[in-house]
Design a protein around this motif. Structure first.
Motif, PDB file in Angstrom:
ATOM      1  N   LEU A 437       0.827  -1.209   0.000  1.00  0.00           N
ATOM      2  CA  LEU A 437       0.000   0.000   0.000  1.00  0.00           C
ATOM      3  C   LEU A 437       0.861   1.259   0.000  1.00  0.00           C
ATOM      4  CD1 LEU A 437      -2.743  -1.207   2.486  1.00  0.00           C
ATOM      5  CD2 LEU A 437      -2.913  -1.045   0.008  1.00  0.00           C
ATOM      6  N   GLN A 438       1.985   1.210   0.708  1.00  0.00           N
ATOM      7  CA  GLN A 438       2.886   2.370   0.702  1.00  0.00           C
ATOM      8  C   GLN A 438       3.453   2.602  -0.691  1.00  0.00           C
ATOM      9  OE1 GLN A 438       5.466   1.578   4.388  1.00  0.00           O
ATOM     10  NE2 GLN A 438       5.487   3.799   4.191  1.00  0.00           N
ATOM     11  N   ARG A 440       2.023   2.426  -3.231  1.00  0.00           N
ATOM     12  CA  ARG A 440       0.991   3.078  -4.047  1.00  0.00           C
ATOM     13  C   ARG A 440       0.712   4.495  -3.541  1.00  0.00           C
ATOM     14  NH1 ARG A 440       2.730  -0.544  -6.678  1.00  0.00           N
ATOM     15  NH2 ARG A 440       1.533  -2.307  -7.420  1.00  0.00           N
ATOM     16  N   GLY A 441       1.600   5.003  -2.689  1.00  0.00           N
ATOM     17  CA  GLY A 441       1.509   6.406  -2.296  1.00  0.00           C
ATOM     18  C   GLY A 441       0.827   6.672  -0.969  1.00  0.00           C
ATOM     19  N   LEU A 442       0.265   5.631  -0.330  1.00  0.00           N
ATOM     20  CA  LEU A 442      -0.378   5.848   0.962  1.00  0.00           C
ATOM     21  C   LEU A 442       0.691   5.819   2.044  1.00  0.00           C
ATOM     22  CD1 LEU A 442      -3.319   3.323   0.489  1.00  0.00           C
ATOM     23  CD2 LEU A 442      -3.388   5.792   0.144  1.00  0.00           C
ATOM     24  N   ASN A 443       0.607   6.729   3.019  1.00  0.00           N
ATOM     25  CA  ASN A 443       1.616   6.678   4.067  1.00  0.00           C
ATOM     26  C   ASN A 443       1.324   5.522   5.014  1.00  0.00           C
ATOM     27  OD1 ASN A 443      -0.122   7.528   6.170  1.00  0.00           O
ATOM     28  ND2 ASN A 443       0.218   9.672   5.633  1.00  0.00           N
ATOM     29  N   LYS A 444       2.249   5.262   5.906  1.00  0.00           N
ATOM     30  CA  LYS A 444       2.152   4.059   6.743  1.00  0.00           C
ATOM     31  C   LYS A 444       0.849   4.016   7.539  1.00  0.00           C
ATOM     32  CE  LYS A 444       5.873   1.673   8.565  1.00  0.00           C
ATOM     33  NZ  LYS A 444       7.115   1.702   9.337  1.00  0.00           N
ATOM     34  N   GLU A 446      -2.010   5.519   6.863  1.00  0.00           N
ATOM     35  CA  GLU A 446      -3.145   5.283   5.956  1.00  0.00           C
ATOM     36  C   GLU A 446      -3.194   3.819   5.540  1.00  0.00           C
ATOM     37  OE1 GLU A 446      -3.329   9.635   3.689  1.00  0.00           O
ATOM     38  OE2 GLU A 446      -1.880   8.140   3.019  1.00  0.00           O
ATOM     39  N   LEU A 450      -6.226   1.289   6.380  1.00  0.00           N
ATOM     40  CA  LEU A 450      -6.974   0.634   5.297  1.00  0.00           C
ATOM     41  C   LEU A 450      -7.085  -0.872   5.556  1.00  0.00           C
ATOM     42  CD1 LEU A 450      -8.267   1.734   2.667  1.00  0.00           C
ATOM     43  CD2 LEU A 450      -6.272   0.893   1.439  1.00  0.00           C
ATOM     44  N   VAL A 451      -5.994  -1.472   5.997  1.00  0.00           N
ATOM     45  CA  VAL A 451      -6.010  -2.913   6.282  1.00  0.00           C
ATOM     46  C   VAL A 451      -6.976  -3.213   7.440  1.00  0.00           C
ATOM     47  CG1 VAL A 451      -4.629  -4.904   7.038  1.00  0.00           C
ATOM     48  CG2 VAL A 451      -3.655  -3.248   5.441  1.00  0.00           C
TER      49      VAL A 451
END
Lengths: 484, 250
Positions: A437-438, A440-444, A446, A450-451
């Motif tokens: 996920l990181q 793909r631009g999401l910070n840790k 986020e 999401l998970v």
């Protein structure tokens, strides 16, 4: 909770701090510390209760004295000194106490406003009636008049005991008897306030009902009692929220909630529990020993529990359903999050008595830091329960390497026409998931959120929309900084 | 755009990259081939910042705002927001998170960084369905949990869809052809080719020359024991296909 609440609460700082940890300095009317028959009589007198209640309480107290604090749960805590607790504390009032919200102490009103619960008639929340309980008393209930028009009673239980003694007497203790367990007996002896809801026959409650519990005073226990009765063919959606100030000492919260659903009635009960959970080292926090139980008394009735347990140093809580009416339905949806040194032993009991009764259990436990998170559940099918069905799914997720998760499912079947399904998983938030996920631009944060949201999805979809938004934010805040 | 010089990197104490040098400019497609265990996937993970890999020495620079910038130590999400993308060999399952929700969160996270306004779910739906057409993806895909119960081919298409949505400047494709039948490979390769432009670059990691028939590289590099031992044009891949790696190693 409604959108207005989110707006009025300052933006989550994402520091992982407990934003409800403030307290109000108030003059209080408190009973001396300790527990004895005189204190119980004092509480009953303060509440202007009818005669029968004193006896009811004393009976519970005398039984409590014969009982031992239970220690079968999968957690440890220091001894509770029941004589070092104050059992009654109320903001001081002039005369006989507030007759209307206008007379409620400004500091109390301000406290609830800071919590995002405006009580004033002008500012009150649309679409939700709120009963605000501050330490040992209910300080205000909104929307009462509108509800009265359709015959709904929604008021503090102390008021209900005065105005509708027969109704309360009929159902109080009918689901959780005063002798049920140690903490229920204690609660029965000393409960101070809580909400009473009565939904008459055929009425669909037009707005959501909610109670907001706030512990403010130091060294005080909160022992609230909630009773909801849904008459034939009625429906109610009830929400409950709770917070407490940051304090170094542990505080005891031992509540009892009883629900009764008659023929074709439905009760949906949602909780977002965010009591103060102690600091990183486990100092302070609320001991939360709660007995919640619903009885599907009527044919085709339904009781649904949804809980998001994100606070308290210790949680001991098993919202349960007694499925007595034929074709009745019980549901339990739970997300229990523990971080730092929090310990939770929570789950449900589904007792199938009637024919063709169905129950569903979806439990999601998330453990991080040095926390300990257990699911404990019982599905019991009595000989009378022809064709009972249960589906249970208990998933645990570990965040980090120092936490633990356990599942204790008990199944007792005494009728071989029963159908049982049980699924359980334990997973870890993997570094691979977070990296994916990181990348793909999401910070840790986020990525983790999401998970976690994906993991809890089946439970969150059972919450009223605004409550779900609140719950997601709460989990994000709690998990801040927990993945190394 | 990317400058790697004498790069050493290890994972769990094992040094895998032992002096890799590679320069990639905008508009170029580089293929990296090599036998199993030569360090191909490690290279892709070091460039994207996987936390388990440590750089032991050398230079790893990437063009940020016209400036070649050291990216060692930067978080994977910082690199992603600057336009580095990795199409995973084994995409990870995220239960309960619909693909649409993830894609939009990702698109907006990158967009925000570049000062773009967030796209709302309705506009995004139109935007993403357009991209899905190129990859011949099923409508139901958007509602499914990310990578959960996806077939191997679906996972790979999903990676290229993410690439199409994020429109990266530097894309690394890690064995995107593995596990694909010939028809799926054509669709995936077509998807990749539509994303080729003068402003971006790609590094295609593969075992087989087959993929390079569809995605034509400008340069081919052979990675062996953590080092690039031979570089050349597209014909180098053909030669490897024909003769194997032995002639290069001896």
């Amino acid at each position: 909770m409604p959108k207005e609440i989110n707006k009025s609460v300052p933006e989550t700082s994402l520091t992982g701090d407990y934003k409800f940890g403030f307290h109000a300095d108030l003059e209080t009317d408190s009973a001396p510390k300790g527990l004895n028959e005189d204190i119980i009589r004092l509480i009953s007198r303060k509440k202007n209760e009818p005669e029968f209640m004193v006896d009811w309480r004393l009976k519970a107290y005398r039984h409590w004295l014969t009982m031992k604090e239970p220690h079968w749960a999968n957690f440890t805590y220091g001894p509770i000194d029941y004589q070092d607790i104050c059992y009654y504390s109320a903001p001081k009032k002039k005369g006989d106490g507030p007759k209307s919200l206008a007379e409620v102490d400004k500091e109390v009103v301000r406290t609830f406003e800071k919590l995002g619960i405006p009580l004033g008639e002008q500012k009150r929340l649309a679409g939700v009636a709120v009963d605000a309980v501050f330490d040992s008393v209910s300080v205000g209930t909104t929307h009462q008049l509108e509800l009265e028009k359709v015959g709904i009673i929604f008021c503090p239980i102390s008021e209900a005991l005065q105005k509708h003694p027969d109704l309360v007497r009929k159902y109080l203790g009918s689901v959780v008897p005063p002798t049920d367990n140690y903490f229920a007996a204690l609660n029965s002896a000393v409960f101070t306030d809580g909400s009473f809801c009565y939904i008459p026959k055929g009425v669909r409650c037009p707005i959501e009902l909610s109670t907001y519990f706030r512990i403010n005073a130091k060294d005080t226990g909160q022992f609230e009692r909630t009773l909801i009765v849904a008459e034939e063919g009625s429906y109610v959606n009830y929400l409950e929220g709770c917070t407490a100030p940051v304090r170094d000492e542990n505080q005891l919260h031992a509540a009892v909630v009883e629900l009764v659903a008659l023929d074709n009635a439905e009760i949906k009960y949602s909780t977002v529990q965010n009591w103060y959970s102690g600091d990183k080292e486990g100092k302070g926090g609320i001991y939360n020993f709660v007995t919640k139980r619903g009885k599907c008394l009527g044919h085709n009735s339904k009781i649904s529990w949804t809980q998001v347990e994100a606070g308290s140093a210790i949680t001991w809580k098993y919202p349960s359903c007694i499925l007595q009416g034929d074709h009745s339905v019980g549901e339990f949806y739970s997300v229990a999050l523990t971080n730092n040194r929090m310990q939770a032993d929570t789950g449900t009991k589904m007792i199938h008595i009637g024919k063709n009764t169905r129950s569903t259990i979806i439990s999601k436990g998330i453990s991080s830091g040095h926390a300990n998170n257990s699911y404990r559940g019982l599905v019991k099918v009595l000989p009378s329960a022809e064709n009972a069905r249960n589906f249970s799914q208990c998933d645990s997720m570990l965040v980090g390497n120092n936490c633990s998760a356990n599942t204790f499912p008990y199944i007792e079947i005494e009728n071989n026409s029963a159908t049982m399904e049980h699924e359980a998983t334990t997973s870890k938030i993997s570094e691979e998931q977070v990296f994916y996920l990181q990348s793909r631009g999401l910070n840790k944060e986020e990525a983790i959120s999401l998970v976690i949201n994906g993991f809890c999805k089946e439970v969150f979809k059972e919450l009223p929309l605004e409550f779900a938004v609140e719950a997601v934010k709460l989990l994000e805040m709690k998990l801040e900084g927990s993945v190394g | 755009m990317l400058n790697i010089k004498n790069l050493y990197a290890s994972v769990q104490g094992n040094q895998i990259l032992k002096g890799v040098s590679l320069a990639v400019n905008a508009g170029e497609v580089h293929a990296i081939m090599g036998p199993n265990g030569s360090g191909k996937s490690t290279l892709s993970r070091v460039v994207t910042g996987h936390p388990q890999y440590t750089v032991d020495g050398g230079v790893l620079e990437y063009d940020i705002g016209g400036q070649m910038t050291n990216i060692i130590g930067k978080e994977p999400d910082e690199r992603a927001r600057e336009g580095i993308f990795l199409a995973f060999q084994y995409p990870v399952e995220i239960p309960g998170v619909p693909a649409s929700e993830f894609l939009r969160a990702s698109y907006n996270a990158v967009g925000r960084h570049h000062g773009l306004e967030e796209m709302d779910p309705i506009d995004f739906d139109v935007f993403v369905r357009e991209k899905m057409k190129v990859l011949e993806m099923d409508d139901k895909y958007l509602d499914r949990a990310l990578n959960v119960d996806f077939s191997g081919g679906e996972k790979k298409r999903n990676e290229i869809l993410q690439m199409a949505v994020l429109n990266p400047r530097l894309a690394l494709l890690d064995e995107t052809d593995s596990g694909l039948d010939i028809d799926s490979m054509k669709i995936v390769a077509h998807g990749v080719n539509t994303l080729r432009s003068k402003r971006n670059a790609m590094i295609v990691i593969t075992h087989y020359q087959r993929l390079l028939n569809f995605i034509k590289p400008d340069f081919v590099h052979i990675l062996y024991q953590g080092k690039i031992i031979k570089s050349g044009g597209p014909d180098l891949a053909l030669k490897v296909e024909d003769k194997g790696y032995d002639w290069l190693i001896k």
